[in-house]
Design an enzyme around this catalytic site. Structure first.
Site, PDB file in Angstrom:
ATOM      1  N   SER A  58    -107.510  65.252 -62.460  1.00 47.47           N
ATOM      2  CA  SER A  58    -108.157  64.191 -63.532  1.00 47.47           C
ATOM      3  C   SER A  58    -107.660  64.923 -64.711  1.00 47.47           C
ATOM      4  CB  SER A  58    -109.599  64.377 -63.239  1.00 47.47           C
ATOM      5  OG  SER A  58    -110.204  63.384 -64.002  1.00 47.47           O
ATOM      6  N   GLU A  98    -102.413  58.504 -61.029  1.00 46.97           N
ATOM      7  CA  GLU A  98    -103.578  58.353 -60.318  1.00 46.97           C
ATOM      8  C   GLU A  98    -104.449  57.898 -61.532  1.00 46.97           C
ATOM      9  OE1 GLU A  98    -106.813  59.902 -60.341  1.00 46.97           O
ATOM     10  OE2 GLU A  98    -105.911  61.495 -61.734  1.00 46.97           O
ATOM     11  N   HIS A 101    -108.742  60.353 -57.301  1.00 44.23           N
ATOM     12  CA  HIS A 101    -110.278  60.470 -57.401  1.00 44.23           C
ATOM     13  C   HIS A 101    -110.892  59.746 -56.146  1.00 44.23           C
ATOM     14  CE1 HIS A 101    -109.478  61.003 -61.632  1.00 44.23           C
ATOM     15  NE2 HIS A 101    -110.676  61.366 -61.781  1.00 44.23           N
TER      16      HIS A 101
END
Length: 346
Positions: A142, A246, A316
């Site tokens: 992230s 992502e 995630h």
């Protein structure tokens, strides 16, 4: 007007955009030689830090149990419980924990307890020679993308885009984490997680944007962070890279905006290929005048004549693999796999 003064300052002005904080801003500077950290072993001492957002007590307890379950000993960062508004302590506190973790010879790995906003604030102040002198396994995903990319570019250190300490350590997550970080298995093939084989949510469905099999150096991470770093000395250069991406909770038009930004800043048209994970909760809401997520990524990437696929098992999501930035890997759209071609640890 003093023409001599004006001419001299005009010449200086033409140089100003290339100077930042007294240093040259070379956006395509040569990277240091690649550094592979020592593999992680049971019994190793691991620093647990929060370089981004604050972690509440309940998830911190989960993070500690996760690491102890791997047989690791934990050295909490001194400022692990600090809080400063929306981040986990001041920049100075978070930076101190990061530097101390790398400087301490007893600590063998640095594991981010969670991601969340704040990592990009640290980038100009990190002691990169310290990182290079003390290469260690560094784990997270992230917003941790910012640190991975900076460490790779400025110190040559391979980073591991994998579960943060508070993640769900499912059997799939553990299998591929241990293979990559604790065993150094190579080559190592990463298939789709079986749990996503017949997804109810279309965002978890594998799809091929362009068929093919391609090899390249793995680089990438969270799309929002890569877009935020565009135009800085830490930005992504996708040239000849196998780019993995992502994100979470971004509507398709925002994904479009960020991919467009990277097309114009990161040389996406020169990439070797694109491996997209699961973009969780990134679909349009009912009634939105919008393309679907799949239509959006196809529109922004499929015209680039390289293999590209969506829906690989990272992001995630509960069942996620671990991807080392900086090593050679292979994407095979027909087999629906990523294959790590070299070990990422010593």
């Amino acid at each position: 007007m003093n023409r001599r003064f004006f001419t001299r300052n005009l010449a200086l002005g033409s140089f100003i955009p290339f100077v930042m904080n007294g240093r040259k801003s070379n956006r395509r500077q040569e990277r240091p030689a690649l550094l592979k950290p020592a593999r992680l072993k049971p019994g190793d001492l691991v620093s647990l830090i929060t370089p981004g957002s604050f972690i509440p007590d309940s998830t911190l307890e989960k993070a500690v149990k996760n690491l102890e379950g791997l047989g690791l000993r934990i050295a909490p960062g001194k400022n692990l419980r600090a809080k400063y508004g929306f981040v986990a302590g001041t920049d100075a506190q978070r930076l101190a924990d990061l530097h101390e973790a790398f400087a301490n010879p007893e600590i063998k790995a640095v594991w981010c307890a969670r991601g969340g906003y704040g990592c990009t604030r640290l980038l100009p102040y990190i002691d990169y020679p310290l990182i290079r002198k003390n290469p260690k396994v560094f784990i997270g995903y992230s917003d941790i993308t910012a640190l991975h990319l900076a460490f790779l570019q400025k110190a040559g250190l391979i980073g591991f885009h994998g579960p943060v300490a508070q993640s769900s350590f499912t059997p799939y997550t553990l299998e591929h984490f241990m293979a990559v970080v604790m065993e150094g298995r190579a080559p190592h093939t990463i298939p789709l997680a079986e749990a996503y084989a017949e997804p109810e949510d279309a965002l978890y469905k594998f799809s091929t944007l362009r068929k093919g099999r391609v090899q390249g150096e793995l680089q990438g991470g969270n799309l929002s962070l890569l877009a935020a770093m565009a135009g800085t000395e830490f930005e992504l250069d996708a040239t000849n890279k196998l780019v993995f991406l992502e994100d979470i909770e971004e509507k398709p038009y925002r994904v479009d905006r960020m991919l467009t930004q990277l097309r114009q800043s990161a040389f996406l048209h020169q990439a070797a290929g694109f491996a997209l994970g699961v973009f969780a909760d990134c679909g349009p809401e009912e009634g939105d005048e919008s393309l679907s997520l799949q239509e959006t990524v196809t529109d922004r990437l499929a015209d680039i004549p390289v293999p590209a696929a969506y829906g690989l098992s990272f992001g995630h999501i509960a069942h996620q693999c671990t991807l080392p930035l900086g090593i050679m890997a292979e994407l095979d759209t027909e087999a629906q796999t990523l294959r790590l071609l070299e070990s990422a640890v010593k």
